[in-house]
Design a protein around this motif. Structure first.
Motif, PDB file in Angstrom:
ATOM      1  N   GLY A 208      -4.778  -2.204 -10.074  1.00 30.94           N
ATOM      2  CA  GLY A 208      -4.233  -3.427 -10.671  1.00 30.94           C
ATOM      3  C   GLY A 208      -4.325  -4.541  -9.726  1.00 30.94           C
ATOM      4  N   PRO A 209      -3.783  -5.504 -10.337  1.00 31.35           N
ATOM      5  CA  PRO A 209      -3.760  -6.850  -9.868  1.00 31.35           C
ATOM      6  C   PRO A 209      -3.071  -6.861  -8.535  1.00 31.35           C
ATOM      7  CG  PRO A 209      -2.489  -7.100 -12.017  1.00 31.35           C
ATOM      8  CD  PRO A 209      -3.357  -5.795 -11.710  1.00 31.35           C
ATOM      9  N   ASP A 210      -1.798  -6.140  -8.300  1.00 26.95           N
ATOM     10  CA  ASP A 210      -1.073  -6.141  -7.487  1.00 26.95           C
ATOM     11  C   ASP A 210      -0.912  -4.652  -7.185  1.00 26.95           C
ATOM     12  OD1 ASP A 210       0.771  -6.090  -5.114  1.00 26.95           O
ATOM     13  OD2 ASP A 210       2.414  -6.787  -6.645  1.00 26.95           O
ATOM     14  N   PRO A 211      -1.429  -4.161  -6.122  1.00 24.95           N
ATOM     15  CA  PRO A 211      -1.636  -2.765  -5.840  1.00 24.95           C
ATOM     16  C   PRO A 211      -0.072  -2.161  -5.416  1.00 24.95           C
ATOM     17  CG  PRO A 211      -2.532  -3.717  -3.940  1.00 24.95           C
ATOM     18  CD  PRO A 211      -2.389  -4.702  -4.995  1.00 24.95           C
ATOM     19  N   LEU A 212       0.916  -3.088  -4.910  1.00 22.12           N
ATOM     20  CA  LEU A 212       2.220  -2.801  -4.540  1.00 22.12           C
ATOM     21  C   LEU A 212       3.220  -2.784  -5.601  1.00 22.12           C
ATOM     22  CD1 LEU A 212       2.168  -4.633  -1.360  1.00 22.12           C
ATOM     23  CD2 LEU A 212       1.891  -2.180  -1.310  1.00 22.12           C
ATOM     24  N   ALA A 213       2.740  -3.131  -6.925  1.00 18.02           N
ATOM     25  CA  ALA A 213       3.517  -3.316  -7.915  1.00 18.02           C
ATOM     26  C   ALA A 213       4.429  -1.784  -8.247  1.00 18.02           C
ATOM     27  CB  ALA A 213       2.798  -3.763  -9.015  1.00 18.02           C
ATOM     28  N   SER A 214       3.730  -0.952  -8.382  1.00 19.81           N
ATOM     29  CA  SER A 214       4.247   0.390  -8.804  1.00 19.81           C
ATOM     30  C   SER A 214       5.398   0.703  -7.621  1.00 19.81           C
ATOM     31  CB  SER A 214       3.145   1.523  -8.985  1.00 19.81           C
ATOM     32  OG  SER A 214       2.546   1.582  -7.871  1.00 19.81           O
ATOM     33  N   LEU A 215       4.715   0.681  -6.317  1.00 20.19           N
ATOM     34  CA  LEU A 215       5.655   0.924  -5.099  1.00 20.19           C
ATOM     35  C   LEU A 215       6.933   0.143  -5.145  1.00 20.19           C
ATOM     36  CD1 LEU A 215       5.920   2.559  -2.683  1.00 20.19           C
ATOM     37  CD2 LEU A 215       4.440   0.942  -1.603  1.00 20.19           C
ATOM     38  N   ASP A 216       6.796  -1.258  -5.378  1.00 20.49           N
ATOM     39  CA  ASP A 216       7.858  -2.014  -5.397  1.00 20.49           C
ATOM     40  C   ASP A 216       8.799  -1.633  -6.619  1.00 20.49           C
ATOM     41  OD1 ASP A 216       8.923  -4.478  -4.355  1.00 20.49           O
ATOM     42  OD2 ASP A 216       8.650  -5.278  -6.513  1.00 20.49           O
ATOM     43  N   ALA A 217       8.406  -1.187  -7.643  1.00 21.81           N
ATOM     44  CA  ALA A 217       9.019  -0.861  -8.966  1.00 21.81           C
ATOM     45  C   ALA A 217      10.125   0.299  -8.281  1.00 21.81           C
ATOM     46  CB  ALA A 217       8.267  -0.480 -10.130  1.00 21.81           C
ATOM     47  N   GLU A 218       9.500   1.022  -7.533  1.00 19.18           N
ATOM     48  CA  GLU A 218      10.130   2.455  -7.253  1.00 19.18           C
ATOM     49  C   GLU A 218      11.169   2.143  -6.151  1.00 19.18           C
ATOM     50  OE1 GLU A 218       7.740   5.652  -6.324  1.00 19.18           O
ATOM     51  OE2 GLU A 218       9.365   6.795  -5.459  1.00 19.18           O
ATOM     52  N   VAL A 219      10.834   1.406  -5.262  1.00 22.66           N
ATOM     53  CA  VAL A 219      11.745   1.246  -4.113  1.00 22.66           C
ATOM     54  C   VAL A 219      12.913   0.181  -4.613  1.00 22.66           C
ATOM     55  CG1 VAL A 219      10.206   1.345  -2.317  1.00 22.66           C
ATOM     56  CG2 VAL A 219      10.553  -1.150  -3.091  1.00 22.66           C
ATOM     57  N   ARG A 220      12.716  -0.594  -5.503  1.00 20.04           N
ATOM     58  CA  ARG A 220      13.768  -1.411  -6.093  1.00 20.04           C
ATOM     59  C   ARG A 220      14.740  -0.606  -6.763  1.00 20.04           C
ATOM     60  NH1 ARG A 220      12.121  -6.934  -9.109  1.00 20.04           N
ATOM     61  NH2 ARG A 220      10.232  -7.437  -7.848  1.00 20.04           N
ATOM     62  N   ARG A 221      14.654   0.622  -7.286  1.00 16.24           N
ATOM     63  CA  ARG A 221      15.637   1.396  -7.815  1.00 16.24           C
ATOM     64  C   ARG A 221      16.520   1.764  -6.605  1.00 16.24           C
ATOM     65  NH1 ARG A 221      12.330   6.075 -10.931  1.00 16.24           N
ATOM     66  NH2 ARG A 221      11.942   6.106  -8.571  1.00 16.24           N
ATOM     67  N   HIS A 222      16.067   1.838  -5.322  1.00 16.20           N
ATOM     68  CA  HIS A 222      16.785   2.190  -4.123  1.00 16.20           C
ATOM     69  C   HIS A 222      17.385   0.928  -3.517  1.00 16.20           C
ATOM     70  CE1 HIS A 222      15.329   6.259  -4.501  1.00 16.20           C
ATOM     71  NE2 HIS A 222      14.343   5.708  -4.561  1.00 16.20           N
ATOM     72  N   GLY A 223      17.206  -0.187  -4.352  1.00 21.68           N
ATOM     73  CA  GLY A 223      17.913  -1.415  -3.676  1.00 21.68           C
ATOM     74  C   GLY A 223      16.863  -2.088  -2.399  1.00 21.68           C
ATOM     75  N   ALA A 224      15.675  -1.602  -2.567  1.00 20.83           N
ATOM     76  CA  ALA A 224      14.875  -2.302  -1.413  1.00 20.83           C
ATOM     77  C   ALA A 224      13.731  -3.010  -2.224  1.00 20.83           C
ATOM     78  CB  ALA A 224      14.346  -1.054  -0.668  1.00 20.83           C
ATOM     79  N   ARG A 225      12.880  -3.743  -1.249  1.00 15.98           N
ATOM     80  CA  ARG A 225      11.776  -4.552  -1.662  1.00 15.98           C
ATOM     81  C   ARG A 225      10.659  -4.181  -0.785  1.00 15.98           C
ATOM     82  NH1 ARG A 225      12.968  -9.183  -5.001  1.00 15.98           N
ATOM     83  NH2 ARG A 225      10.842  -8.893  -5.109  1.00 15.98           N
ATOM     84  N   VAL A 226       9.666  -4.507  -1.508  1.00 13.34           N
ATOM     85  CA  VAL A 226       8.157  -4.074  -0.750  1.00 13.34           C
ATOM     86  C   VAL A 226       7.748  -5.671  -0.138  1.00 13.34           C
ATOM     87  CG1 VAL A 226       5.710  -3.651  -0.715  1.00 13.34           C
ATOM     88  CG2 VAL A 226       7.485  -2.285  -1.925  1.00 13.34           C
ATOM     89  N   ALA A 227       7.465  -5.795   1.041  1.00 15.56           N
ATOM     90  CA  ALA A 227       7.237  -7.091   1.527  1.00 15.56           C
ATOM     91  C   ALA A 227       5.970  -7.095   2.445  1.00 15.56           C
ATOM     92  CB  ALA A 227       8.335  -7.666   2.212  1.00 15.56           C
ATOM     93  N   THR A 228       5.039  -7.943   2.607  1.00 16.64           N
ATOM     94  CA  THR A 228       3.983  -8.156   3.434  1.00 16.64           C
ATOM     95  C   THR A 228       4.294  -9.398   4.337  1.00 16.64           C
ATOM     96  OG1 THR A 228       2.631  -9.392   1.985  1.00 16.64           O
ATOM     97  CG2 THR A 228       2.303  -7.150   1.889  1.00 16.64           C
ATOM     98  N   LYS A 229       3.716  -9.349   5.443  1.00 20.50           N
ATOM     99  CA  LYS A 229       3.885 -10.421   6.291  1.00 20.50           C
ATOM    100  C   LYS A 229       3.122 -11.899   6.109  1.00 20.50           C
ATOM    101  CE  LYS A 229       6.729  -9.714  10.424  1.00 20.50           C
ATOM    102  NZ  LYS A 229       6.706  -9.476  11.777  1.00 20.50           N
TER     103      LYS A 229
END
Ligand code: ZN
Length: 64
Positions: free
Chosen positions: A13-34
């Motif tokens: 997809g356009p953002d390869p981290l989107a699905s990962l982000d959606a999952e960690v959000r359920r745990h109150g976390a965010r995916v980030a890059t520097k």
């Protein structure tokens, strides 16, 4: 020509981290890059994909 990754059917997809982000959000976390310019953590999908924050991307130099 054979593709070595044929057995890995991951959707691209356009953002390869989107699905990962959606999952960690359920745990109150965010995916980030520097940001490769200033080193800040980026959490917005656009900035993550570009590895640059909006400010650094505009300046194209990053002289804070
Ligand atoms: Zn930056």
């Amino acid at each position: 020509m054979r593709h070595l990754n044929d057995n890995q059917n991951e959707p691209v997809g356009p953002d390869p981290l989107a699905s990962l982000d959606a999952e960690v959000r359920r745990h109150g976390a965010r995916v980030a890059t520097k940001c490769r310019v200033c080193g800040r953590w980026l959490v917005s999908p656009k900035s993550r994909a570009a590895h640059e924050g909006p400010t650094c991307r505009t300046k194209d130099g990053g002289a804070a």
